[in-house]
Design an enzyme around this catalytic site. Structure first.
Site, short mmCIF file in Angstrom:
data_model
loop_
_atom_site.label_atom_id
_atom_site.label_comp_id
_atom_site.label_asym_id
_atom_site.label_seq_id
_atom_site.Cartn_x
_atom_site.Cartn_y
_atom_site.Cartn_z
N ASP A 1 -10.80 1.95 -3.27
CA ASP A 1 -11.37 1.71 -1.95
C ASP A 1 -12.90 1.76 -2.01
O ASP A 1 -13.57 1.35 -1.07
CB ASP A 1 -10.88 2.77 -0.95
CG ASP A 1 -9.55 2.39 -0.32
OD1 ASP A 1 -9.13 1.23 -0.49
OD2 ASP A 1 -8.93 3.25 0.34
N ASP B 1 0.83 -1.21 0.00
CA ASP B 1 0.00 0.00 0.00
C ASP B 1 0.86 1.26 0.00
O ASP B 1 2.07 1.22 0.26
CB ASP B 1 -0.90 -0.03 1.25
CG ASP B 1 -2.25 0.61 1.00
OD1 ASP B 1 -2.35 1.47 0.13
OD2 ASP B 1 -3.21 0.23 1.71
C1 GLA Z 1 -5.78 1.81 2.22
C2 GLA Z 1 -6.22 0.67 1.34
C3 GLA Z 1 -7.25 -0.17 2.05
C4 GLA Z 1 -6.66 -0.68 3.34
C5 GLA Z 1 -6.19 0.48 4.18
C6 GLA Z 1 -5.45 0.00 5.42
O1 GLA Z 1 -6.78 2.73 2.39
O2 GLA Z 1 -6.73 1.13 0.13
O3 GLA Z 1 -7.66 -1.23 1.24
O4 GLA Z 1 -5.61 -1.56 3.06
O5 GLA Z 1 -5.31 1.33 3.47
O6 GLA Z 1 -5.01 1.03 6.20
#
Ligand code: GLA
Length: 716
Positions: free
Chosen positions: A539, A469
């Site tokens: 997301d 990420d």
């Molecule tokens: C980001 C990602 C999510 C999740 C969060 C965790 O927002 O897109 O899918 O992994 O971080 O903190």
């Protein structure tokens, strides 16, 4: 195939041709890019008053009006420049002349950068240019990928001036088109809302998109296309462009006084400069282009095949795992007992892998602390990570883990020990975003720390998967290890460091798959795809916005890269229609789940099991077949598309309705169906001839929300 005859270069792919020549033994002039030409394309002067020319050649050649392959700066070409190079005398004027060329099979490595892999068909043309006044050289590299109708371009800038030079602007690809009657398609958005299709006619002047965020970004994707005003999914001429890079970029399109269009892709000039010492070379990232005479869909298929064949890493598993991710189900509330319940539920429902998301390391109980401390939280995993992962896998699943290597919370052991390891500018506050700062990945000590720290923590841990990420953009971009004259290099060096760490992960854990993520699809680009089997598309897992996000992503990137999860907020909805629609949207790409399966009702678990079994029947068409868009959800109430294998003996057709409205009819035609074949669709118990499929299936919108329909035709 690349040919040179009478100072004319012709680059051919299966269906396209790219032609330029050397004029007056000096100037590279572009002649043509498009479908294969029947006749000869010839140079003709397009002189206009106020356009400078040389005493020797008069108005037969002006740098300002000719179609170029590479443009200098301050040399009479008043359009956007490909290179601004400040020389030892302090001016930035540069102008290049042809010196030599060579053609060779395959391609050359781009040091430190991701680039498209060569195969047996790949050929490269290197053209060397020189600025005789400064002594600086440029090599242009054109690599041809014939089967996919893709040509790539990048440049190497070489300082042979005897003093320091500074690159102030650098572009990788320049294409001059003779006309301007095009629409420009680009993808804009924001977090939770990335890659939205927009299409506007070109206007006179400069229109550009780009990123100054240190990441290719949710806000603008590096992909753009220029198409006929009347181009549709299936007809019309379309040029597509993309950049094999994940940081700041500039895509600039300029319509000039002669109604010509200049397209350039590259690093640009904001957030980038590079000190080039005498004798040094700088390699720009690679940019790619394609041409389709058969509409937008064919352009997408060219890029899809190219990405699958030349960019994406090999699949680490025989079958792509269906993932159960813990984020939306648990957020930070994870521990061994809870994860073991996930493993059991995953095994019961047929999801192959549990991905333990954020919250497993350091003091990470919310997003305010712990980033940078890459060791397991002993309260949550009392026997350590290795024992925990063994217990998870004993339930019969694969196991993946979330990491965010480039970031640090100020509230972390790492930051307390090494505040100087963050990107920062002396005397300025380093702004927070999601309570975190960005590590200076251009600092070798940071990369060493991360390698060491992950090696130690993952020693003996049987990991199958990393979700990598990156949850903020870069501000106050400066480095404590660079001298003042090199601070403009910090963002680019940071990106090179990120790639270095990705390469290390791929080598250290060759059996593991990387799912890329940046707050969803904030780095959905060809650079990241070089290391990542797929990317968390967004997301936003609500199916309606997802219809559009996925349509737009598929314009440039293959479905195999789109990680698409069925979610069910609060896990309460057992309405079979809702779950069905969420699944119908998610099987536009690589299927996964974002549910609290351990607490789910049995009927939800049964539905998931059945959904996965159904997906397995045609998964290969989605991940490796050809994608044919039919209805654009930005222009109609439905998104309609199909995936097919090469001979169209199997066809998976979807119509996803975006609004509840009845009585609109759409004809969903499958032009590639075999006319004389008989097809059976087991989903709807329907038998049709290929001819009927070619004419098309009628879909009428219904006043019901949500609604989607799928057909799976198999030749009998
Ligand atoms: C980001 C990602 C999510 C999740 C969060 C965790 O927002 O897109 O899918 O992994 O971080 O903190």
């Amino acid at each position: 195939m690349i040919q040179v005859k009478d100072q004319r270069f012709t680059l051919q792919t299966k269906n396209t041709e790219y032609i330029f020549e050397i004029l007056y033994d000096k100037y590279l002039v572009h002649l043509y890019y498009g479908g294969k030409t029947a006749g000869e394309t010839v140079y003709s002067s397009r002189y206009k008053a106020f356009s400078p020319f040389t005493a020797e050649h008069g108005t037969t050649y002006s740098p300002d009006t000719c179609m170029a392959e590479f443009s200098g700066f301050g040399n009479g070409d008043f359009r956007a420049t490909s290179l601004k190079l400040k020389n030892k005398n302090g001016d930035s004027v540069c102008s290049f002349e042809y010196r030599s060329h060579r053609i060779f099979a395959g391609r050359i490595e781009l040091p430190g950068l991701p680039y498209a892999d060569a195969n047996a068909d790949t050929e490269t043309l290197e053209v060397s240019l020189l600025d005789p006044v400064t002594g600086c050289g440029v090599q242009l590299y054109y690599t041809v990928f014939p089967k996919e109708d893709v040509i790539s371009r990048y440049a190497v800038i070489e300082n042979r001036s005897g003093g320091d030079a500074v690159i102030e602007k650098s572009m990788s690809l320049l294409l001059d088109l003779p006309g301007c009657e095009y629409d420009m398609i680009s993808l804009y958005g924001g977090h939770n809302n990335e890659r939205h299709y927009q299409r506007r006619p070109l206007f006179h002047g400069n229109q550009s998109i780009g990123s100054r965020r240190g990441a290719s970004s949710h806000q603008f994707n590096p992909f753009i296309a220029l198409c006929d005003h009347h181009a549709t999914e299936t007809a019309g001429e379309v040029y597509g462009f993309n950049f094999v890079y994940s940081g700041n970029f500039l895509d600039e399109v300029e319509v000039d006084q002669l109604c010509g269009t200049r397209v350039q892709l590259g690093l640009g000039s904001e957030n980038f400069s590079w000190l080039l010492k005498d004798g040094e070379r700088f390699t720009t990232p690679e940019a790619v282009m394609t041409f389709s005479a058969a509409g937008i869909g064919q352009m997408s298929r060219n890029f899809h095949a190219f990405t699958r064949n030349h960019i994406l890493p090999p699949e680490p598993f025989e079958q792509r795992p269906v993932v159960l991710n813990t984020w939306e189900a648990c957020y930070f509330n994870i521990d061994e007992a809870e994860m073991l319940r996930f493993a059991e539920a995953a095994a019961e429902c047929g999801t192959d892998m549990v991905v333990m998301d954020d919250g497993w390391f350091g003091a990470r109980n919310n997003d305010k602390a712990g980033l940078g401390d890459w060791f397991e939280n002993k309260e949550k995993f009392k026997d350590g990570l290795a024992a925990f992962v063994d217990r998870m896998k004993a339930k019969g699943i694969k196991f993946g883990i979330w990491i965010e290597p480039e970031m640090v919370n100020p509230d972390s052991e790492l930051y307390r020990a090494h505040p100087e390891w963050c990107l920062q500018v002396k005397g300025r506050e380093s702004l927070l975003s999601r309570h975190q700062l960005v590590l200076d990945m251009g600092n070798p000590a940071v990369i060493d720390y991360l390698k060491e720290s992950f090696s130690k923590t993952f020693e003996g841990v049987a990991l199958d998967y990393f979700k990598w990420d990156m949850n903020r953009h870069l501000s106050e971009v400066g480095s404590t290890v660079l001298p003042p004259e090199r601070q403009g290099e910090a963002a680019y060096r940071h990106m090179l460091g990120v790639y270095e760490l990705f390469r290390w992960f791929k080598e250290k854990y060759p059996h593991a798959m990387i799912e890329n993520c940046s707050g969803g699809g904030g780095r959905y680009d060809l650079g990241m795809m070089k290391f990542s089997t797929m990317i968390w598309t967004s997301d936003n897992t609500h199916p309606k916005p997802r219809i559009k996000i996925q349509y737009s992503s598929l314009l440039a990137y293959p479905a195999a890269t789109m990680s698409c999860h069925v979610s069910n907020p609060k896990n309460v909805c057992a309405d079979p229609d809702v779950l069905k629609f969420r699944w119908q949207v998610a099987v536009g790409g690589a299927l996964g789940y974002e549910l609290h399966l351990p607490d789910a009702l049995q009927e939800i678990k049964d539905t998931v099991k059945k959904q996965i079994a159904d997906y397995r029947v045609y998964e290969d068409l989605i991940l490796r077949g050809d994608y044919y868009p039919l209805c654009n959800p930005y222009e109609t109430e439905i998104s309609a598309f199909y995936y097919a294998n090469g001979d169209h003996s199997r066809i998976l057709l979807s119509a996803l309705q975006n609004s509840s409205f009845s009585g609109h009819f759409y004809t969903l035609s499958v032009p590639g169906a075999q006319p004389d074949a008989v097809y059976y669709d087991a989903i709807n118990d329907l038998t049709l001839t290929g001819r009927q499929l070619i004419v098309g299936i009628r879909y009428s919108t219904v006043d019901k929300d949500p609604t989607g329909k799928m057909w799976y035709f198999v030749k009998q």
